[in-house]
Design a protein around this motif. Structure first.
Motif, PDB file in Angstrom:
ATOM      1  N   GLU A   1      -1.155   3.566  -2.581  1.00 39.37           N
ATOM      2  CA  GLU A   1      -2.493   2.956  -2.524  1.00 39.37           C
ATOM      3  C   GLU A   1      -3.611   3.917  -2.874  1.00 39.37           C
ATOM      4  O   GLU A   1      -4.548   3.559  -3.604  1.00 39.37           O
ATOM      5  N   SER A   2      -3.541   5.180  -2.427  1.00 35.98           N
ATOM      6  CA  SER A   2      -4.582   6.161  -2.780  1.00 35.98           C
ATOM      7  C   SER A   2      -4.617   6.418  -4.281  1.00 35.98           C
ATOM      8  O   SER A   2      -5.667   6.720  -4.839  1.00 35.98           O
TER       9      SER A   2
ATOM     10  N   GLU B   1     -11.821   4.830   1.210  1.00 40.96           N
ATOM     11  CA  GLU B   1     -10.545   4.158   1.444  1.00 40.96           C
ATOM     12  C   GLU B   1     -10.138   4.225   2.918  1.00 40.96           C
ATOM     13  O   GLU B   1      -9.799   3.214   3.533  1.00 40.96           O
TER      14      GLU B   1
ATOM     15  N   TRP C   1      -6.457   3.469  -5.835  1.00 44.43           N
ATOM     16  CA  TRP C   1      -7.892   3.671  -5.604  1.00 44.43           C
ATOM     17  C   TRP C   1      -8.474   4.657  -6.610  1.00 44.43           C
ATOM     18  O   TRP C   1      -9.550   4.429  -7.176  1.00 44.43           O
TER      19      TRP C   1
ATOM     20  N   ARG D   1       0.807  -1.222   0.000  1.00 46.43           N
ATOM     21  CA  ARG D   1       0.000   0.000   0.000  1.00 46.43           C
ATOM     22  C   ARG D   1       0.838   1.269   0.000  1.00 46.43           C
ATOM     23  O   ARG D   1       0.971   1.951  -0.996  1.00 46.43           O
TER      24      ARG D   1
ATOM     25  N   ARG E   1      -5.747  -3.786  -5.702  1.00 48.01           N
ATOM     26  CA  ARG E   1      -5.772  -3.382  -4.297  1.00 48.01           C
ATOM     27  C   ARG E   1      -4.792  -4.229  -3.489  1.00 48.01           C
ATOM     28  O   ARG E   1      -4.716  -5.449  -3.669  1.00 48.01           O
TER      29      ARG E   1
END
Lengths: 223, 223
Positions: free
Chosen positions: B17-18, B160, B21, B13, B202
């Motif tokens: 990770e953002s 998230e 997303w 992540r 993810r």
């Protein structure tokens, strides 16, 4: 309230200084309300003015803006200091974020013990010389401005941070001639030159009074 | 290279990770190159791909984008997840900055010593409840989306981070029914739903392998 821009912060640089620089560069007049006592901070919270119970707070265009980056993004967008399209904005954002990392290192400087302070200063100096300044020396080799041949928030921020670095490391730009020339050019722009005169909204290097005020008003953070 | 979006990061992540997303929410396909050894990172530095010698790096539209916020701003702008005007962007930015502050403290957790970890977890829980959840419960009382009646990056980030919080504090949303309903609505959107299926890009919660890899590749940061 309509039309007036009002800044709420301590009477010192902190996180508000970049906002003052950008408004000044944009030629936008503003007023300031200085927090000197905890009661004022608590009043702002109780009035519901602080979305996350934090300052800076900027009242502008009918909004109560908090979060430094949100405020800077809005000002840059409104006053055409954010590039002409998405790709220019991306270049500007990369430069601004990179400079921001160094800028953030200055923030705790006056709130830590002397040996920690020296270590932090050494860190700032080596990161600036190793990572930051070479990038901009190269970017300015063939260019008046950092992005898109016009003044942007990236230019304003680069001037701000290099002046700050010179306050602590007076000869730091000696091996970066293009950045020196850049400083000269940007300082000469009317709005910027005005902001650099005595009596402007520009704040001095933090002193003991500033540190004391912040620690009292935000006492919950310093327990 | 043309048209392809490529992410360079660790297989975990972290700060990427953002970005995963947001790309997923936008329905934008992407590939990933995982950094597993110091040599992978050194190569990126030596190739001049990393403006400030840091990852995340995202190659897209002919640019090598670094700095997480710059990348997220570009993606949000390109895929119409950043509001319809400057004022909506300001609201989105305020929410995103506030949520990110909590998200960032969760990011540092795996790298803390065990006794620090417990203390930090308590801090995260109380900050999340006081600052974030109370605020968003109120905003979502009368609203499907956080800003402007359409999906934005703020909605994606709130989903998230609330899912992240539930991983550490399974019952944290029990007194926030509006946020629970919000989660349900956003999870049901086709692109988000797809991202939440097994086999998507993810990444799982950080494990020992992830922490070990990061500490080896970025050894200079962990001295």
């Amino acid at each position: 309230m309509s039309g007036k821009i009002v800044l709420y912060y301590f009477d010192g640089r902190g996180k508000m200084e970049s906002i003052r620089w950008l408004l000044a560069a944009a030629g936008a007049e503003f007023e300031e309300v200085f927090l000197t006592k905890r009661e004022q901070y608590e009043k702002l919270i109780n009035d519901g003015a602080l979305m996350f119970q934090q300052v800076p707070l900027v009242e502008i265009d009918g909004m109560q803006l908090v979060q430094t980056k949100a405020i800077l993004n809005y000002i840059a967008g409104k006053y055409n200091l954010y590039g002409k399209d998405l790709k220019e904005r991306a270049m500007i954002d990369m430069y601004v974020e990179g400079i921001g990392d160094i800028m953030d290192m200055f923030l705790p400087l006056f709130f830590i013990a002397p040996d920690a302070k020296q270590k932090q200063l050494d860190n700032i100096e080596s990161k600036s010389k190793g990572r930051l300044l070479p990038v901009f020396e190269k970017a300015l080799a063939n260019s008046q401005f950092l992005v898109g041949n016009q003044l942007s928030r990236a230019d304003v921020l680069l001037l701000e941070i290099t002046l700050m670095l010179q306050e602590f490391f007076p000869t730091i730009l000696s091996t970066f001639p293009k950045i020196q020339e850049f400083q000269g050019r940007i300082k000469a722009l009317p709005n910027i030159s005005k902001f650099l005169q005595p009596g402007s909204a520009r704040k001095p290097v933090p002193d003991e009074a500033y540190v004391k005020t912040v620690m009292e008003v935000l006492s919950h953070l310093f327990k | 290279m043309s048209g392809k979006i490529v992410l360079y990061y660790f297989n975990g992540r972290g700060k990427m990770e953002s970005i995963r997303w947001l790309l997923a929410a936008a329905g934008a396909e992407f590939e990933e190159v995982f950094i597993t050894k110091k040599e992978d990172y050194d190569k990126l530095v030596n190739d001049g791909s990393l403006m400030f010698q840091q990852v995340p790096l995202v190659e897209m539209d002919g640019m090598q984008l670094v700095q997480t916020k710059a990348i997220l701003n570009y993606i949000a702008g390109k895929y119409n997840l950043y509001g319809k005007d400057l004022k909506e962007r300001a609201m989105i930015d305020m929410y995103v900055e506030g949520i990110t502050e909590v998200g960032d403290t969760i990011l540092s957790l795996p790298f803390l010593p065990p006794d620090n970890k417990k203390k930090q977890l308590e801090k995260i829980e109380s900050k999340a409840k006081e600052r974030l959840l109370t605020l968003f419960e109120k905003i979502l009382a009368n609203s499907q989306f956080l800003v402007g009646n359409q999906l934005s990056r703020a909605d994606v980030l709130l989903l998230e981070v609330t899912l992240l919080l539930q991983e550490s504090f399974p019952t944290i949303l029990s007194s926030y029914p509006k946020i629970q309903e919000f989660q349900g609505r956003i999870k049901a959107l086709p692109t988000i739903n797809k991202f939440l299926q097994p086999g998507s890009a993810r990444k799982p919660p950080p494990d020992e392998v992830y922490v070990k890899t990061v500490m080896e590749v970025l050894a200079h940061l962990f001295k």
